[in-house]
Design a protein around this motif. Structure first.
Motif, short mmCIF file in Angstrom:
data_model
loop_
_atom_site.label_atom_id
_atom_site.label_comp_id
_atom_site.label_asym_id
_atom_site.label_seq_id
_atom_site.Cartn_x
_atom_site.Cartn_y
_atom_site.Cartn_z
N ALA A 214 1.11 -1.70 -0.20
CA ALA A 214 -0.49 0.04 0.14
C ALA A 214 0.52 0.71 0.04
O ALA A 214 0.42 2.00 -0.31
CB ALA A 214 -1.10 -0.25 1.07
N ASP A 215 1.83 1.48 0.35
CA ASP A 215 3.03 2.02 0.61
C ASP A 215 3.43 2.75 -0.45
O ASP A 215 3.57 3.84 -1.04
CB ASP A 215 3.87 2.22 1.52
N PRO B 236 -1.95 -6.26 -12.43
CA PRO B 236 -3.15 -7.79 -12.47
C PRO B 236 -3.95 -7.32 -12.14
O PRO B 236 -3.77 -7.06 -10.60
CB PRO B 236 -1.58 -8.35 -12.50
N LEU B 237 -5.52 -8.01 -12.11
CA LEU B 237 -6.33 -7.67 -10.94
C LEU B 237 -6.19 -8.96 -10.14
O LEU B 237 -6.39 -10.14 -11.06
CB LEU B 237 -7.98 -7.61 -11.66
N SER B 238 -6.68 -8.93 -8.87
CA SER B 238 -6.71 -10.01 -8.12
C SER B 238 -8.23 -10.70 -7.94
O SER B 238 -8.60 -9.90 -8.50
CB SER B 238 -5.92 -9.79 -6.75
N GLY B 239 -7.93 -12.05 -7.76
CA GLY B 239 -9.34 -12.73 -8.34
C GLY B 239 -9.90 -12.75 -6.98
O GLY B 239 -11.68 -13.29 -6.90
N GLU B 240 -9.46 -12.12 -6.12
CA GLU B 240 -10.46 -12.10 -4.97
C GLU B 240 -10.86 -10.33 -4.68
O GLU B 240 -10.69 -9.81 -3.60
CB GLU B 240 -9.06 -12.40 -3.60
N ALA B 241 -10.86 -9.65 -5.63
CA ALA B 241 -11.57 -8.55 -5.43
C ALA B 241 -12.80 -8.66 -4.73
O ALA B 241 -13.53 -9.16 -4.70
CB ALA B 241 -12.06 -8.10 -6.85
N GLY B 242 -12.29 -7.36 -4.06
CA GLY B 242 -13.80 -6.61 -2.79
C GLY B 242 -13.39 -7.47 -1.81
O GLY B 242 -13.41 -6.60 -0.61
N VAL B 243 -12.48 -8.23 -1.23
CA VAL B 243 -11.90 -8.31 0.27
C VAL B 243 -10.18 -7.61 0.12
O VAL B 243 -9.73 -8.08 -0.73
CB VAL B 243 -11.80 -10.44 0.08
N VAL B 244 -10.30 -6.97 0.60
CA VAL B 244 -9.58 -6.25 1.51
C VAL B 244 -8.97 -6.70 3.22
O VAL B 244 -9.24 -6.42 4.07
CB VAL B 244 -9.42 -4.94 1.20
N ASP B 245 -7.25 -6.46 3.02
CA ASP B 245 -6.57 -7.16 4.34
C ASP B 245 -6.56 -5.18 4.83
O ASP B 245 -6.13 -4.41 4.70
CB ASP B 245 -5.36 -7.91 4.18
N PRO B 246 -7.13 -5.36 6.82
CA PRO B 246 -6.65 -3.94 6.81
C PRO B 246 -6.22 -3.47 7.35
O PRO B 246 -5.74 -1.89 7.32
CB PRO B 246 -8.49 -4.05 7.87
N VAL B 247 -4.96 -4.36 7.98
CA VAL B 247 -3.43 -4.00 7.63
C VAL B 247 -3.04 -2.86 6.41
O VAL B 247 -1.78 -2.17 6.86
CB VAL B 247 -2.67 -5.03 8.18
N THR B 248 -3.35 -3.62 5.18
CA THR B 248 -2.58 -2.73 4.60
C THR B 248 -2.98 -1.58 3.74
O THR B 248 -2.64 -1.27 2.64
CB THR B 248 -2.97 -3.42 3.27
N ASP B 249 -4.35 -0.39 4.50
CA ASP B 249 -4.50 0.09 4.12
C ASP B 249 -3.47 1.37 3.84
O ASP B 249 -2.99 1.63 4.97
CB ASP B 249 -5.58 1.38 5.01
N PRO B 250 -3.56 2.22 3.16
CA PRO B 250 -2.61 3.88 2.57
C PRO B 250 -2.37 4.65 4.17
O PRO B 250 -3.40 4.52 4.28
CB PRO B 250 -2.85 3.82 1.79
N PRO B 251 -1.14 5.07 4.39
CA PRO B 251 -1.41 5.85 5.52
C PRO B 251 -2.24 7.11 5.35
O PRO B 251 -2.09 7.83 4.38
CB PRO B 251 -0.08 6.56 4.93
#
Length: 464
Positions: free
Chosen positions: A345-346, A449-464
């Protein structure tokens, strides 16, 4: 990567047509040889039969006389055992036909030798041998060439049909050859395109065939190894210099700040402020270079968590929107949809921020900056466009080089590493970046590349 469709003037098309033409020419040559050979055999057989008949009748005349010869010829014609056989017994003095079925022989034919006739209604060729016997008699014996005529007709039809088949087969053969050559060269072309996009570690895969294509691929890989080694040496030296300079530059800035606080002279204060600004520029360049080296040294993001690309874009817009408003630049960010990709994300935030920074920096005061985030079937797409002067086509590939800046922008603030960092982040995430005309301005398109799991987001990866 979309491959262009080969044109009729391309090398592969010429190879295909050349192979088809060579195949067709070989077929015609073989057909011509077969036709001449079989025609010669039929002609030879017809002449042999005519000579045999003429020899037998001449022996009969010499043994039994004229009347017996005339009677024999009449009997053969009446029996019709061989409908293609031709006979004539002609009086040499009067030219009268005494016996036979050759009634249309011209007076000029009364000479010794072979005669070719083709004046029957059906046009069947005839071969006749004329000989002069003792006692003033001409004896003619020949044959209708029905077999030869039938063979000629059949040969013409067969050659025409076979020509179409040979043309199709030749075209198919040429197409297969061209596809084989194109397939062997495609790996070289794809590797060259990937290297041109900045993936300098790519190499042409080898298949062990040890042919000309394999040797070309080996030389190409050796050239890339050499270029990669040189680039690595230059980058390592630059990264080491940037790392080694960061500490003394920081100390220098601290001392300049200390002098700035102690001085009371206005001119000295202005000079110290300028010196601090120059040191900040050097530190910014050093930090950007170290970030670039860190990104390029990291592995691909295959195992990285999912991040919300649309949230990253909105956070970057929130960061730069006050700057845009201050300069009177409109921010058009209405075309942002939910998209998730795997990555850091950073780094993605830094790349998006760099694109927005460039777009705002080089847009006119009353211009607009557009941001689009959307997804196709297989890709996440980020588009950042401005209404500035754009980048000439000839320089679009070079702007991704370290420290490269357009001539008209050399005096403006900046390190010349922004787009280099963006490209490094995009390549680490397995994507591509393209520069196009926005008319006016520049449009930067990033495809990830588009992830096959679009829509499922790990909350720890949110941008600063």
């Amino acid at each position: 990567m979309k491959r262009p469709r080969p044109s009729l003037r391309s090398t592969t098309a010429r190879l295909a047509w050349g192979a088809a033409a060579a195949f067709l020419a070989g077929f015609w040559l073989l057909s011509a040889v077969a036709y001449v050979t079989l025609s010669s055999l039929l002609e030879y057989d017809a002449r042999e039969r005519a000579m045999a008949d003429a020899g037998g009748l001449a022996d009969l005349y010499r043994r039994d006389g004229r009347e017996v010869l005339v009677a024999e010829v009449r009997q053969r014609v009446a029996d019709g055992i061989d409908p293609d056989a031709l006979y004539a017994v002609i009086d040499a003095r009067t030219g009268a036909l005494l016996a036979g079925n050759l009634r249309d022989m011209p007076p000029s034919a009364l000479r010794t030798g072979w005669l070719s006739l083709a004046d029957e209604p059906e046009g069947t060729p005839r071969r006749v041998h004329v000989s002069r016997l003792d006692g003033g008699i001409y004896l003619a014996a020949g044959l209708r060439m029905r077999a030869a005529a039938g063979f000629n007709t059949l040969a013409v039809r067969t050659v025409l049909m076979a020509t179409v088949f040979a043309l199709l087969l030749g075209a198919l053969l040429g197409h297969l050859i061209a596809r084989w050559v194109t397939h062997r060269l495609r790996r070289l072309e794809e590797t060259a395109a990937q290297v041109g996009d900045g993936e300098i570690d790519r190499r042409v895969p080898l298949d062990g065939s040890d042919d000309a294509f394999e040797r070309l691929a080996m030389r190409f890989n050796a050239m890339l190894d050499r270029i990669g080694g040189l680039l690595t040496g230059v980058r390592d030296a630059t990264d080491h210099i940037a790392h080694d300079l960061r500490t003394p530059l920081t100390r220098l800035r601290s001392r300049l700040e200390g002098l700035r606080m102690e001085t009371l002279d206005e001119e000295q204060a202005i000079a110290l402020d300028a010196a601090v600004g120059e040191v900040d520029q050097l530190l910014s360049s050093s930090n950007a270079l170290l970030r670039l080296a860190r990104v390029q040294s990291q592995p691909r993001v295959d195992d990285d968590p999912l991040v919300a690309l649309d949230r990253i874009a909105r956070d970057a817009i929130d960061l730069y929107e006050p700057i845009a408003v201050e300069r009177g630049i409109r921010m058009d960010a209405t075309s942002i949809g939910p998209v998730s990709v795997r990555g850091d994300a950073d780094q993605l935030f830094q790349a998006t921020a760099n694109l927005l920074d460039n777009a705002i920096k080089y847009s006119p005061g009353d211009g607009a900056v557009g941001v689009v985030v959307q997804a196709s079937m297989t890709e996440a797409i980020i588009v950042v466009s401005d209404e500035g002067e754009g980048i000439p086509v000839a320089e679009r590939a070079r702007v991704f080089d370290r420290y490269y800046r357009l001539e008209r922008h050399r005096r403006s603030p900046g390190t010349g590493l922004g787009l280099s960092l963006v490209q490094a982040v995009v390549h680490r995430h397995g994507g591509q970046i393209h520069l196009d005309d926005h008319r006016p301005g520049l449009r930067v398109t990033v495809r990830l590349p588009l992830s096959g799991e679009a829509g499922v987001v790990d909350p720890v990866t949110d941008p600063p």
